[in-house]
Design a protein around this motif. Sequence first.
Motif, short mmCIF file in Angstrom:
data_model
loop_
_atom_site.label_atom_id
_atom_site.label_comp_id
_atom_site.label_asym_id
_atom_site.label_seq_id
_atom_site.Cartn_x
_atom_site.Cartn_y
_atom_site.Cartn_z
N SER A 266 10.52 12.96 -0.93
CA SER A 266 9.49 11.97 -1.24
C SER A 266 8.69 11.70 0.04
O SER A 266 9.07 12.15 1.14
N THR A 267 7.63 10.92 -0.08
CA THR A 267 6.82 10.63 1.10
C THR A 267 7.66 9.99 2.21
O THR A 267 7.57 10.40 3.37
N SER A 268 8.52 9.03 1.87
CA SER A 268 9.36 8.39 2.90
C SER A 268 10.31 9.40 3.53
O SER A 268 10.55 9.35 4.75
N ASP B 113 6.68 4.38 -0.05
CA ASP B 113 6.64 5.30 -1.19
C ASP B 113 6.74 4.48 -2.47
O ASP B 113 6.88 3.24 -2.42
N SER B 114 6.68 5.14 -3.61
CA SER B 114 6.59 4.34 -4.84
C SER B 114 7.87 3.56 -5.13
O SER B 114 7.82 2.48 -5.71
N LEU B 115 9.03 4.06 -4.69
CA LEU B 115 10.28 3.32 -4.91
C LEU B 115 10.28 2.03 -4.06
O LEU B 115 10.55 0.94 -4.56
N ALA C 299 0.83 -1.22 0.00
CA ALA C 299 0.00 0.00 0.00
C ALA C 299 0.86 1.26 0.00
O ALA C 299 1.96 1.28 0.55
N HIS C 300 0.32 2.31 -0.59
CA HIS C 300 1.01 3.61 -0.56
C HIS C 300 0.54 4.40 0.67
O HIS C 300 -0.56 4.20 1.17
N TYR C 301 1.41 5.32 1.11
CA TYR C 301 1.12 6.15 2.29
C TYR C 301 -0.12 7.02 2.15
O TYR C 301 -0.60 7.57 3.13
N PRO D 58 8.06 17.48 -3.57
CA PRO D 58 8.50 18.31 -4.70
C PRO D 58 7.55 18.34 -5.91
O PRO D 58 7.89 18.96 -6.92
N GLU D 59 6.39 17.71 -5.81
CA GLU D 59 5.38 17.90 -6.86
C GLU D 59 4.62 19.21 -6.64
O GLU D 59 3.75 19.56 -7.42
N SER D 60 4.96 19.92 -5.56
CA SER D 60 4.28 21.19 -5.24
C SER D 60 4.90 22.32 -6.06
O SER D 60 6.05 22.23 -6.51
P1 13P Z 1 6.34 9.09 -3.57
O1 13P Z 1 7.19 8.30 -4.49
O2 13P Z 1 7.07 10.19 -2.88
O3 13P Z 1 5.61 8.20 -2.63
O4 13P Z 1 5.26 9.86 -4.46
C1 13P Z 1 4.28 9.22 -5.21
C2 13P Z 1 3.19 10.15 -5.53
O5 13P Z 1 2.33 9.85 -6.33
C3 13P Z 1 3.17 11.45 -4.89
O6 13P Z 1 2.06 12.17 -5.28
#
Ligand code: 13P
Length: 353
Positions: free
Chosen positions: A244-246, A69-71, A48-50, A229-231
């Motif tokens: 990243s989230t982690s 996180d996705s990695l 699961a993702h955060y 950093p997607e902001s």
């Molecule tokens: P992370 O790899 O930091 O978990 O980000 C995935 C994502 O979709 C953030 O919006």
Amino acid sequence: MIRSDNRILVQEHLAHEAEPRPLNADKRAELEARIKQALKDRDAVLVAHYYTDSDIQRLAEETGGCVADSLEMARFSNQHPASTVVVAGVKFMGETAKILNPEKQVLMPTLEATCSLDIGCPADEFAAFCDQHPDRTVVVYANTSAAVKARADWVVTSSCAQAIVESLDANGEKILWAPDKHLGHYVQKTTGADMLLWDGSCIVHEEFKSRGLEDLKALYPDAAVLVHPESPDAVVEMADVVGSTSQLINAVQTLPNERFIVATDNGIFYKMQQVAPNKTLIEAPTAGNGATCRSCAHCPWMAMNGLENLLYVLENGGQEITIDADLRERALEPLRRMLDFTASRNLKIAGNA
Ligand code: 13P
Ligand code: SF4
């Protein structure tokens, strides 16, 4: 920067959005017990993702799966012996699991859970863009379809984007980057690399507002500001930690501050509160009081993952990720490069303070 107006496409996808209905405590307990049993019966593991609902994150933890996180989600699914991987997140995460594990069955609570970055980067338009710039190394964010990954030299996540671009830049390579313009801009600024950016964005992170953040910082001057950093650049500029989230969860755990203002999806608060129960977490401002945005600090596609649809796929199948074998082979190469690079650097969760 290439322009790809994806507002209409995003609205169309959101029109199909079906958020799980609220559940009472008895129903939730019954579903959780059945999910735990079904995971065993199917030899399945839950990844699961955060940003998913706290019930799902807890189930993943309690059943030997992972919340990440996705990695880390990609790494975990690649290393776990279960024959079925159930990915609670968004579709690109399920596709990544399938690309890395073709022999495993990869299920998701719903294949409708997509991502505005994926929608905003159609494979044919992206291929045409790449064809116009054959001299550039193609680096794509993990938040893309398998077809876009298949056209790339490298896949990156927000955990490793900076390190990978830095190393490509040191090799003298010029970069074509897609799809997130904000992450691309951040990486360009911090590495100084020559990067040509696709014009995509995350509808959740784009809503964070620097003016509101200034006001909040004035109210809580002791709080550390944590930003994904997607902001937008103006919000990233105000951050004490960008990551990243982690990396943001790690910052809550390790920084001495008592209070944090967090500019990312509020699903992350479950894990942050778990690792630092005595700290105060404040959601960064989005469109302001009374705003009607649907994506304010919570991803509408992550929110589509619920206990009922999770149990349904475990008991009945369906919602399975399939990828054409040739496409999979081509998408695997840049993904493997990322995993090998991060393993060789032992890149994990260090934040960029
Ligand atoms: P992370 O790899 O930091 O978990 O980000 C995935 C994502 O979709 C953030 O919006
Ligand atoms: Fe995509 Fe943004 Fe949702 Fe992450 S939060 S999955 S980038 S839409």
